[in-house]
Design an enzyme around this catalytic site. Structure first.
Site, PDB file in Angstrom:
ATOM      1  N   ARG A 130      50.390  27.281  29.876  1.00 43.28           N
ATOM      2  CA  ARG A 130      49.535  28.466  28.765  1.00 43.28           C
ATOM      3  C   ARG A 130      50.755  29.687  28.904  1.00 43.28           C
ATOM      4  O   ARG A 130      50.401  29.707  29.907  1.00 43.28           O
ATOM      5  CB  ARG A 130      48.490  28.584  28.861  1.00 43.28           C
ATOM      6  CG  ARG A 130      47.885  29.762  28.164  1.00 43.28           C
ATOM      7  CD  ARG A 130      46.461  29.677  28.441  1.00 43.28           C
ATOM      8  NE  ARG A 130      46.006  30.919  27.286  1.00 43.28           N
ATOM      9  CZ  ARG A 130      45.805  32.547  27.427  1.00 43.28           C
ATOM     10  NH1 ARG A 130      45.298  32.614  29.156  1.00 43.28           N
ATOM     11  NH2 ARG A 130      44.767  33.534  26.308  1.00 43.28           N
ATOM     12  N   HIS A 175      48.899  38.455  24.079  1.00 43.30           N
ATOM     13  CA  HIS A 175      48.576  38.439  25.800  1.00 43.30           C
ATOM     14  C   HIS A 175      47.838  40.292  25.963  1.00 43.30           C
ATOM     15  O   HIS A 175      49.322  40.300  26.750  1.00 43.30           O
ATOM     16  CB  HIS A 175      48.956  37.323  26.869  1.00 43.30           C
ATOM     17  CG  HIS A 175      47.856  37.536  27.443  1.00 43.30           C
ATOM     18  ND1 HIS A 175      47.183  36.432  28.505  1.00 43.30           N
ATOM     19  CD2 HIS A 175      47.243  38.128  28.390  1.00 43.30           C
ATOM     20  CE1 HIS A 175      46.554  36.362  28.899  1.00 43.30           C
ATOM     21  NE2 HIS A 175      46.502  38.016  29.417  1.00 43.30           N
ATOM     22  N   GLU A 220      41.073  37.547  24.832  1.00 51.14           N
ATOM     23  CA  GLU A 220      40.077  38.313  25.231  1.00 51.14           C
ATOM     24  C   GLU A 220      40.070  39.542  24.783  1.00 51.14           C
ATOM     25  O   GLU A 220      40.551  41.054  25.220  1.00 51.14           O
ATOM     26  CB  GLU A 220      40.192  38.833  26.635  1.00 51.14           C
ATOM     27  CG  GLU A 220      40.032  37.062  27.846  1.00 51.14           C
ATOM     28  CD  GLU A 220      40.406  37.936  29.803  1.00 51.14           C
ATOM     29  OE1 GLU A 220      40.079  38.883  29.977  1.00 51.14           O
ATOM     30  OE2 GLU A 220      39.695  36.775  30.346  1.00 51.14           O
ATOM     31  N   ASN A 361      37.640  31.936  29.042  1.00 44.21           N
ATOM     32  CA  ASN A 361      38.122  32.509  30.594  1.00 44.21           C
ATOM     33  C   ASN A 361      37.119  32.509  31.383  1.00 44.21           C
ATOM     34  O   ASN A 361      35.784  32.980  31.111  1.00 44.21           O
ATOM     35  CB  ASN A 361      38.780  33.661  30.657  1.00 44.21           C
ATOM     36  CG  ASN A 361      40.307  33.390  29.701  1.00 44.21           C
ATOM     37  OD1 ASN A 361      40.757  31.783  29.053  1.00 44.21           O
ATOM     38  ND2 ASN A 361      41.247  34.408  30.145  1.00 44.21           N
ATOM     39  N   TYR A 363      35.138  33.011  35.463  1.00 40.37           N
ATOM     40  CA  TYR A 363      35.615  33.802  36.637  1.00 40.37           C
ATOM     41  C   TYR A 363      34.596  34.047  37.392  1.00 40.37           C
ATOM     42  O   TYR A 363      35.023  33.417  38.571  1.00 40.37           O
ATOM     43  CB  TYR A 363      36.918  34.856  36.625  1.00 40.37           C
ATOM     44  CG  TYR A 363      37.951  35.358  36.481  1.00 40.37           C
ATOM     45  CD1 TYR A 363      38.866  34.690  37.282  1.00 40.37           C
ATOM     46  CD2 TYR A 363      37.801  34.770  34.807  1.00 40.37           C
ATOM     47  CE1 TYR A 363      40.375  34.477  36.832  1.00 40.37           C
ATOM     48  CE2 TYR A 363      39.832  34.735  34.719  1.00 40.37           C
ATOM     49  CZ  TYR A 363      41.198  34.870  35.268  1.00 40.37           C
ATOM     50  OH  TYR A 363      42.111  34.512  34.865  1.00 40.37           O
ATOM     51  N   GLU A 430      41.719  29.768  31.435  1.00 45.45           N
ATOM     52  CA  GLU A 430      41.848  30.378  32.313  1.00 45.45           C
ATOM     53  C   GLU A 430      40.581  30.441  33.258  1.00 45.45           C
ATOM     54  O   GLU A 430      39.436  30.461  33.042  1.00 45.45           O
ATOM     55  CB  GLU A 430      41.778  32.167  32.403  1.00 45.45           C
ATOM     56  CG  GLU A 430      42.941  32.627  31.775  1.00 45.45           C
ATOM     57  CD  GLU A 430      42.977  33.945  31.460  1.00 45.45           C
ATOM     58  OE1 GLU A 430      42.736  34.468  32.331  1.00 45.45           O
ATOM     59  OE2 GLU A 430      43.667  34.471  30.514  1.00 45.45           O
TER      60      GLU A 430
HETATM   61  C1  GBH Z   1      41.267  38.053  32.806  1.00 44.34           C
HETATM   62  O1  GBH Z   1      41.266  38.180  32.110  1.00 44.34           O
HETATM   63  C2  GBH Z   1      43.097  38.071  31.934  1.00 44.34           C
HETATM   64  O2  GBH Z   1      43.393  37.375  31.115  1.00 44.34           O
HETATM   65  C3  GBH Z   1      44.453  37.790  33.188  1.00 44.34           C
HETATM   66  O3  GBH Z   1      45.283  38.602  32.589  1.00 44.34           O
HETATM   67  C4  GBH Z   1      44.588  38.374  34.342  1.00 44.34           C
HETATM   68  O4  GBH Z   1      45.540  37.839  35.549  1.00 44.34           O
HETATM   69  C5  GBH Z   1      43.375  37.805  35.098  1.00 44.34           C
HETATM   70  O5  GBH Z   1      41.905  38.043  34.263  1.00 44.34           O
HETATM   71  C6  GBH Z   1      43.177  38.259  36.039  1.00 44.34           C
HETATM   72  O6  GBH Z   1      42.211  39.468  36.669  1.00 44.34           O
HETATM   73  O7  GBH Z   1      38.743  46.224  37.581  1.00 44.34           O
HETATM   74  O8  GBH Z   1      36.167  46.002  38.098  1.00 44.34           O
HETATM   75  O9  GBH Z   1      37.433  47.188  35.759  1.00 44.34           O
HETATM   76  C7  GBH Z   1      39.715  38.200  33.384  1.00 44.34           C
HETATM   77  C8  GBH Z   1      38.222  39.134  32.991  1.00 44.34           C
HETATM   78  C9  GBH Z   1      38.302  41.967  32.792  1.00 44.34           C
HETATM   79  C10 GBH Z   1      38.488  40.936  35.246  1.00 44.34           C
HETATM   80  C11 GBH Z   1      38.026  42.872  33.331  1.00 44.34           C
HETATM   81  C12 GBH Z   1      38.497  42.443  35.424  1.00 44.34           C
HETATM   82  C13 GBH Z   1      37.945  44.342  35.196  1.00 44.34           C
HETATM   83  C14 GBH Z   1      37.291  44.629  36.400  1.00 44.34           C
HETATM   84  N1  GBH Z   1      39.181  40.908  33.107  1.00 44.34           N
HETATM   85  N2  GBH Z   1      37.818  43.184  34.571  1.00 44.34           N
HETATM   86  S1  GBH Z   1      37.220  46.455  36.791  1.00 44.34           S
END
Ligand code: GBH
Length: 546
Positions: A130, A175, A220, A361, A363, A430
């Protein structure tokens, strides 16, 4: 994917598809279309060979892959006709907002390393790659009156190399790297951006439609609308409760327009499937009280439902609770109309069902309590949602402040999707984790393994319809506001070496094993590496799922 894997799909694809009564040329045509429609079920034949003695196996047909995104890895930010993106502008104008004043001018230089990066994927035995297309590399000014030939050349080179190595591309159209020239018109807060996105998508579908069969419109929207227009990510709108909703509205319309374009003009010719990638952190009620349970549900609707409800729900449109809260708050704040725009009935219809699959996605997980905030005069998304969001201190930490290791939340997220959206075909686009630099990343192996077990439960105990799992990320890369300080790669990138040397971590070896066998190892000692596994703890046995 190898030819063998395509062949593997024939009987499945043709079953009941009326293969008998048509002539040979139509069979071939239909075969290709059906194959591509069914692509997400297909798999390398080699996966079958090794699965017998292992306990946790994904079915024949389950796909493994790795992900990246253009701005985070390509570098070459201003070469060969590429235009400026909002992330180029933002990191150059506001270095102080990014960790260590870093930017992705060079990043992993993947623009120059097509062969090297694809070779690594090939060695891992994965089926899917991807990646995203940089809009300003294709259309330097954002609009389709001027096409940058070198941009087309670069992605053709990548697609050809993938094909040569039997890897299926999954292509994200957007993206986060919007052409700066379009941001100068207001970016996603300007409704006309939906039309420009359609023009851009048409260029992609016309040029790459023969080579790309799995498309994602957006990555996202919650992140780039809320954090970008509502917060500090590029373009740094810092106008939550307004610009984020305007952005979301345009992006949803843009997604539906492109899906309908694909459906009406390209699908018959090229085959393929199209979806959208949404992020969903699990929102668990902090207590069993009715208030906190309701608050957690509100949080799910604001975070996933905002973008999923209009597309994946039976009724369509924004989630009712979001509509109700933002309308009521806007009124109490004295605005003449809701800060959350309204769709026309035609738009609701166009959006509903505008997908072939959901890209998800996932996490981490948050705990939710009822909010106690009084409505503020200055609006915001958080104020509208009005919940308290936190994580438990004893959940295992990672190198990202927002990400704790909570594998059971994955299963709950998938089940919530199953129950709310009629079990849509889902591709995990993801899942991943950042730890400190270094090759012996036992904690990353543990993260992936425990999340895959949770996914396996969701699929085989609960019946969630998941067709593949893509790890974020193939390589360490530019982590937006956190620069290169967070490393998500299965491969380490040595940013000090002139040629940005890639070296496999232990987790790359683990993932290779999983991708090649389709199974999780019974013990970590199943694959050999000079390593001491005794320090590994298991995060996987908190069984809080039903
Ligand atoms: C993904 O988003 C992205 O799609 C990708 O590009 C990125 O590399 C990957 O995460 C890993 O970071 O710092 O407390 O403000 C995941 C969702 C949304 C997670 C925004 C981090 C910021 C939180 N992201 N969030 S904060």
């Amino acid at each position: 994917m190898t030819m063998a894997s395509y062949l593997l799909c024939i009987p499945v694809s043709c079953a009941g598809a009326g293969c008998r009564d048509i002539d040979m040329s139509r069979i071939i045509h239909l075969f290709c279309v059906v194959i591509y429609l069914d692509l997400l079920y297909c798999v390398n034949a080699s996966v079958l060979d090794n699965v017998l003695d292992s306990k946790v196996c994904f079915k024949n047909g389950f796909l493994f892959g790795v992900a990246t995104a253009s701005y985070q890895i390509e570098g070459a930010w201003n070469v060969s006709g590429k235009g400026e993106s909002i992330w180029d502008r933002y990191t150059h104008e506001h270095p102080e907002r990014v960790f260590d004043h870093q930017n992705a001018d060079t990043a992993d230089a993947s623009y120059y390393k097509v062969k090297e990066d694809v070779r690594v994927m090939k060695e891992m035995g994965i089926s899917l790659y991807r990646f995203s297309v940089s809009w300003p590399r294709i259309l330097p000014n954002g609009m389709s009156n001027e096409i940058n030939e070198d941009g087309l050349r670069y992605y053709h080179e990548l697609l050809d190399e993938l094909k040569l190595n039997g890897i299926t591309p999954v292509v994200t159209m957007y993206h986060w790297d919007l052409p700066q020239s379009l941001q100068d018109l207001g970016g996603w807060t300007n409704p006309i951006m939906a039309d420009y996105f359609v023009d851009y998508a048409r260029v992609l579908l016309e040029n790459f439609g023969e080579k790309v069969k799995i498309w994602l419109t957006f990555n996202e929207p919650l992140s780039f609308c809320h954090d970008g227009y509502g917060g500090d990510d590029a373009p740094g709108g810092r106008s939550s409760g307004f610009e984020d909703y305007l952005c979301g509205h345009t992006v949803l319309r843009a997604h539906a327009l492109v899906y309908r374009l694909f459906d009406n003009e390209f699908r018959r010719k090229n085959g393929g499937v199209m979806g959208i990638t949404l992020c969903f952190s699990w929102m668990e009620a902090a207590t069993t009280s009715a208030e906190d349970q309701a608050a957690a549900e509100t949080a799910r609707q604001f975070n996933l439902g905002w973008f999923a409800h209009p597309i994946f729900s039976e009724s369509g449109d924004y989630p009712p609770i979001m509509r109700k809260l933002v309308d009521a708050n806007s009124k109490r704040q004295g605005f003449p109309r809701s800060r959350l725009p309204y769709f026309t009935p035609q738009e609701v219809k166009m959006l509903k069902g505008s997908y072939d699959f959901l890209g998800l996605n996932h996490y981490t997980t948050y705990l939710i309590k009822q909010g106690s905030r009084k409505l503020k005069a200055t609006p915001s998304f958080l104020d509208d949602m009005n919940v308290k969001v936190f994580q438990r201190d004893d959940w295992p930490k990672t190198n990202s402040t927002w990400l704790k290791v909570v594998p059971w939340g994955f299963r709950k997220s998938l089940n919530w999707v199953r129950l709310n959206y009629n079990n849509p075909k889902t591709l995990i686009t993801e899942n991943g984790v950042a730890f400190e630099a270094g090759l012996r990343d036992i904690r990353r192996i543990n993260y992936i393994d425990s999340y895959l077990r949770s996914l396996h439960d969701a699929m085989f105990k609960d019946g969630c319809f998941v067709v593949g799992y893509i790890y974020w990320s193939l390589l360490d890369n530019f982590e937006w506001m956190r620069g290169f300080s967070e490393r998500f790669g299965l491969y380490e990138v040595d940013y000090k070496s002139p040629n940005l040397t890639r070296t496999p971590r232990l987790s790359a070896k683990y993932f290779t094993n999983v991708a090649k066998t389709g199974c999780l190892p019974n013990s970590y000692a199943d694959y050999t590496y000079n390593s001491d596994y005794s320090s590994m703890q298991s995060y996987g046995d908190q069984d809080q799922c039903v």
